[in-house]
Design a protein around this motif. Structure first.
Motif, PDB file in Angstrom:
ATOM      1  N   ILE A 282       7.454   7.919  10.883  1.00 18.61           N
ATOM      2  CA  ILE A 282       8.354   8.565   9.920  1.00 18.61           C
ATOM      3  C   ILE A 282       9.179   9.681  10.565  1.00 18.61           C
ATOM      4  O   ILE A 282      10.115  10.186   9.948  1.00 18.61           O
ATOM      5  N   GLY A 283       8.817  10.089  11.757  1.00 22.37           N
ATOM      6  CA  GLY A 283       9.548  11.153  12.450  1.00 22.37           C
ATOM      7  C   GLY A 283       9.616  10.839  13.928  1.00 22.37           C
ATOM      8  O   GLY A 283      10.261   9.894  14.353  1.00 22.37           O
ATOM      9  N   GLU A 284       8.913  11.617  14.716  1.00 26.58           N
ATOM     10  CA  GLU A 284       8.831  11.362  16.154  1.00 26.58           C
ATOM     11  C   GLU A 284       7.405  10.983  16.514  1.00 26.58           C
ATOM     12  O   GLU A 284       6.442  11.581  16.027  1.00 26.58           O
ATOM     13  N   GLY A 285       7.272   9.966  17.340  1.00 23.89           N
ATOM     14  CA  GLY A 285       5.958   9.538  17.808  1.00 23.89           C
ATOM     15  C   GLY A 285       5.864   9.770  19.297  1.00 23.89           C
ATOM     16  O   GLY A 285       6.485   9.057  20.081  1.00 23.89           O
ATOM     17  N   LEU A 302      11.048   4.237  10.505  1.00 25.22           N
ATOM     18  CA  LEU A 302      12.209   4.652   9.733  1.00 25.22           C
ATOM     19  C   LEU A 302      13.452   4.564  10.623  1.00 25.22           C
ATOM     20  O   LEU A 302      13.366   4.651  11.854  1.00 25.22           O
ATOM     21  N   GLU A 303      14.589   4.427  10.002  1.00 24.26           N
ATOM     22  CA  GLU A 303      15.816   4.151  10.729  1.00 24.26           C
ATOM     23  C   GLU A 303      16.135   5.193  11.788  1.00 24.26           C
ATOM     24  O   GLU A 303      16.630   4.871  12.869  1.00 24.26           O
ATOM     25  N   ASN A 304      15.823   6.454  11.500  1.00 21.31           N
ATOM     26  CA  ASN A 304      16.141   7.535  12.433  1.00 21.31           C
ATOM     27  C   ASN A 304      14.902   8.102  13.120  1.00 21.31           C
ATOM     28  O   ASN A 304      14.937   9.215  13.635  1.00 21.31           O
ATOM     29  N   ILE A 349      12.406  -2.186  10.652  1.00 21.98           N
ATOM     30  CA  ILE A 349      13.079  -0.902  10.432  1.00 21.98           C
ATOM     31  C   ILE A 349      13.173  -0.654   8.933  1.00 21.98           C
ATOM     32  O   ILE A 349      13.603  -1.530   8.176  1.00 21.98           O
ATOM     33  N   ILE A 350      12.749   0.522   8.527  1.00 19.35           N
ATOM     34  CA  ILE A 350      12.841   0.931   7.116  1.00 19.35           C
ATOM     35  C   ILE A 350      14.105   1.762   6.967  1.00 19.35           C
ATOM     36  O   ILE A 350      14.278   2.762   7.672  1.00 19.35           O
ATOM     37  N   PRO A 351      15.003   1.377   6.059  1.00 20.81           N
ATOM     38  CA  PRO A 351      16.291   2.103   5.960  1.00 20.81           C
ATOM     39  C   PRO A 351      16.120   3.522   5.431  1.00 20.81           C
ATOM     40  O   PRO A 351      15.177   3.828   4.696  1.00 20.81           O
ATOM     41  N   GLN A 366      10.308   5.335  -1.547  1.00 22.29           N
ATOM     42  CA  GLN A 366      10.258   4.045  -2.223  1.00 22.29           C
ATOM     43  C   GLN A 366      10.523   2.895  -1.243  1.00 22.29           C
ATOM     44  O   GLN A 366       9.955   1.807  -1.388  1.00 22.29           O
ATOM     45  N   GLN A 367      11.370   3.137  -0.252  1.00 15.91           N
ATOM     46  CA  GLN A 367      11.592   2.114   0.776  1.00 15.91           C
ATOM     47  C   GLN A 367      10.319   1.901   1.609  1.00 15.91           C
ATOM     48  O   GLN A 367      10.003   0.766   1.994  1.00 15.91           O
TER      49      GLN A 367
END
Length: 736
Positions: A282-285, A302-304, A349-351, A366-367
């Motif tokens: 969801i962020g940086e891994g 996530l997309e970003n 990829i989750i938008p 929700q995505q």
């Protein structure tokens, strides 16, 4: 006594718990909490100051809402809504958007103050803003995605959990140490399915980030996560992990407590889980800190979001010696979701909304919920064995290799050479093989003039590998490995042969060679090296004998025919007859009786005959060498190359010859400008000595026999010494 009893009648029980010997004379114990107290005694004094304890703030509210999302136990959670809205944070590349927003705000404020209608202008600016936002976020660079993944307002793990679950109960502790706040775990439900949720938890402001250690877990956090995984595996709960960390906490205490062991234990255990596992970045891994809860059947991003083994700043500091090269490092590392999906590291990829997940956290959650449901529908169809195999194959297919593609020379120089295991042939077996080959060659020569054809390539390759290995071991034993590797890199970078090298590099090579030769005798494998070199030389000669491309008998006949044709030239015959008549008319009985003019004619005729023979030999692809007495002998190009190789091997294997050649080089270099008579004598003596030693080496090595065994020299001698040929030209020219 009565007065004393009366005074104690109104005292409390604690006031009576006094000792006349303790020094607390006439002071009630309850007064100790009222302030500073100084007690005196005969020998010492005691000063005490008690501080009131802070009142414990119990997390359960006075009027709990029984219908709160997540269940009433949510009131016990430490994760509460922020009392203040987070401050707006603008990234550097978003500044053009901020300028547009400011213009929209100014126009709206002007419309309110003046009462004028600026609807069209506002709509135009908003349209322009949306278009600029779309253009910016659809063409993000890798380093821009890294900055979005680190955005301070980006929703955290628990933000998403409370948005997507109907019920959630957080579970704390690893039962072996403290409860690491950087990792949060708990059981929750999504659409009637029960899951075990595990994730890195960052803070939403500075205070929370300090409490959560900026999302960097210690060993206790990973052991807590492992405990929850084993609990879920035991009860059959699917596991969903959320990754959002710069990496594991790398302080001294964490290392002492087994940070690496905790991560490794998680990696091993996750591959054995019998329940479906989904990981969502969801962020940086970052590095192993992310992978410790990321060994899943499906890895979604996530997309970003970004997923990396080392941060772009760390990579730039290592490779380019400056963190300013982070944008370049981010591009080369391929750490974004689209790149990782191409490499099959990520599975989907989750938008995110335009502007990043922080622009609309609820929509992003929700995505994530939709992605979890879709992926879990796929994984729940597999049984335990299929899930374990699926997880193993997912990681086995990552990466790849290519064969047959040449490596760039610059890269090849910097690569570490593999320590290849050399399968050595036993000395007794090798010597027996060499003797067997010699016997075959001798028998073949006796029975047929054609040399035998022997397949020696494999044995020579094996010997060459062993010799190279022995030389490497000798270099190590001499302690010259580092200098040798460094010099090897310099020579490779020059991309030139020895003669064309820079004088400074050439000097280094010569010095290293001399030093190595001095220490070579002391090497423990010197005897083995000399033995292998001897076998290699003998086998090379045998190969040369067996690999002769032309039949020696046919070659002799062809050579004789060519020479006969050259000597049968009508012009030569005519000149010979005229010269013969002239000698007879002079009445000379020997060559000494001829006058100078006639002697010159005879000499010129001999030279012309030699020229015709040389042309005939050269027409067969032979090089013709001229001796000091102007006689000639033919040498084939192949044989000439072989002779040169053999002589080079003799020079390299003979320490005496190499030492004298080195002395000769230094002597010539010292006296190049103005050599004295003494230096000329020394140089001449060295040259003669080198020639003698080289001649002895050639005789002892069997090279002379090898040249004669080819039949080339004999064929020339046989041809030109033939009596019939002598009579044709009437000359006594000799060839050897």
């Amino acid at each position: 006594m009565a007065a004393s009893s009366a005074s104690l009648a109104g005292a409390s029980a604690s006031d009576l718990l006094r000792s006349s010997t303790s020094g607390f004379n006439g002071v009630p114990l309850r007064s100790l909490g009222k302030g500073r107290l100084i007690v005196k005694s005969r020998d010492f004094s005691v000063a005490a100051k008690l501080r009131k304890a802070k009142k414990y703030d119990y997390p359960w509210p006075a009027n709990p809402d029984p219908n709160v999302k997540g269940g009433v136990l949510i009131h016990l959670s430490r994760f509460k809504p922020l009392k203040e809205k987070p401050k707006l944070a603008t990234l550097d590349f978003e500044k053009p958007l901020v300028d547009l927003q400011k213009k929209i705000f100014d126009v709206q404020k002007m419309a309110e103050e003046t009462g004028l209608d600026f609807t069209d202008q506002i709509q135009l600016l908003e349209t322009k803003y949306q278009q600029a936002l779309k253009d910016l976020y659809t063409h993000l660079t890798p380093i821009q995605r890294v900055n979005i993944a680190r955005h301070p307002n980006r929703p955290t793990f628990l933000d998403h959990i409370f948005n997507i679950t109907e019920k959630f109960m957080e579970i704390h502790g690893d039962r072996a140490g403290y409860d690491d706040p950087a990792i949060a775990t708990g059981i929750g439900m999504i659409d009637g399915r029960r899951y075990m949720f595990i994730g890195h938890q960052k803070g939403r402001n500075t205070k929370e980030n300090i409490q959560r250690n900026f999302g960097m877990p210690t060993p206790h956090g990973y052991r807590k996560a492992l405990r929850m995984m084993e609990y879920a595996d035991h009860h059959g709960f699917p596991i969903v992990t959320f990754i959002d960390t710069p990496g594991a906490y790398a302080d001294l205490k964490s290392e002492e407590l087994g940070q690496g062991e905790a991560i490794a234990h998680n990696l091993r255990s996750m591959f054995g889980l019998k329940v479906p596992v989904i990981s969502i970045v969801i962020g940086e891994g970052g590095s192993g800190g992310a992978l410790a809860i990321g060994c899943a059947n499906k890895l979604l991003m996530l997309e970003n979001a970004v997923f990396y083994v080392a941060s772009p700043e760390a990579c730039a500091a290592i490779l380019w010696k400056s963190a300013k090269a982070a944008p370049k490092a981010a591009e080369k590392l391929r750490i974004t979701a689209p790149e990782l999906c191409k490499l099959q590291v990520a599975d989907g990829i989750i938008p995110e909304p335009l502007g990043g997940a922080h622009a609309n956290p609820e929509w992003t959650s929700q995505q994530i919920k939709k992605a979890i449901n879709d992926t879990m529908d796929e994984l729940t169809k597999m049984d335990s064995e299929e899930l374990i195999k699926h997880r193993m194959l997912k990681f086995r297919k990552i990466g790849g290799f290519q064969e047959g593609i040449p490596i760039d020379p610059k890269r090849k120089v910097n690569m570490k050479k593999k320590d290849l295991s050399i399968t050595k042939m036993p000395d007794a077996e090798l010597e027996a093989e060499v003797q067997k080959l010699k016997k075959q060659i001798v028998e073949a020569k006796e029975s047929s003039p054609v040399p035998p054809k022997l397949d020696l390539d494999e044995m020579l390759k094996q010997l060459e590998k062993e010799i190279n290995h022995e030389y490497s071991e000798a270099i190590k034993a001499a302690g010259l490995t580092e200098r040798w590797l460094q010099l090897q890199e310099e020579v490779a970078a020059a991309n030139a042969d020895y003669e064309s090298l820079d004088p400074s590099v050439k000097d280094k090579v010569d010095k290293l060679r001399v030093e190595f030769e001095k220490k070579l005798h002391a090497s423990p494998n010197y005897a083995q090296l000399q033995k292998n070199l001897k076998y290699f030389n003998e086998l090379s000669i045998a190969k040369q004998l067996s690999g002769t491309s032309k039949d020696s008998v046919t070659f002799k006949q062809e050579l004789k025919t060519r020479v006969d044709q050259a000597l049968s030239n009508p012009r030569l015959r005519k000149e010979f007859e005229a010269l013969k008549d002239e000698i007879r008319s002079a009445g000379a009985s020997s060559g000494s009786d001829l006058d100078e003019e006639l002697k010159k004619k005879v000499t010129d005729f001999k030279k012309e005959v030699d020229s015709q023979v040389v042309n005939a030999l050269q027409s067969m692809g032979l090089d013709v060498a001229v001796k000091e007495d102007n006689t000639t002998y033919p040498v084939s190009k192949e044989l000439k190359e072989e002779m040169q190789k053999q002589i080079d091997r003799m020079v390299n294997s003979s320490e005496d010859i190499k030492s004298m050649m080195q002395q000769l080089k230094s002597e010539v270099a010292k006296n190049m400008k103005s050599p004295s008579s003494e230096s000329k004598n020394r140089i001449s003596a060295l040259v003669q000595q080198i020639k003698r030693n080289l001649a002895e080496a050639i005789d002892s090595s069997g090279l002379k026999e090898h040249l004669q065994s080819n039949g080339i020299l004999d064929s020339v001698a046989d041809t030109v010494t033939d009596e019939e040929s002598r009579e044709k030209v009437g000359a006594n020219s000799t060839f050897s």
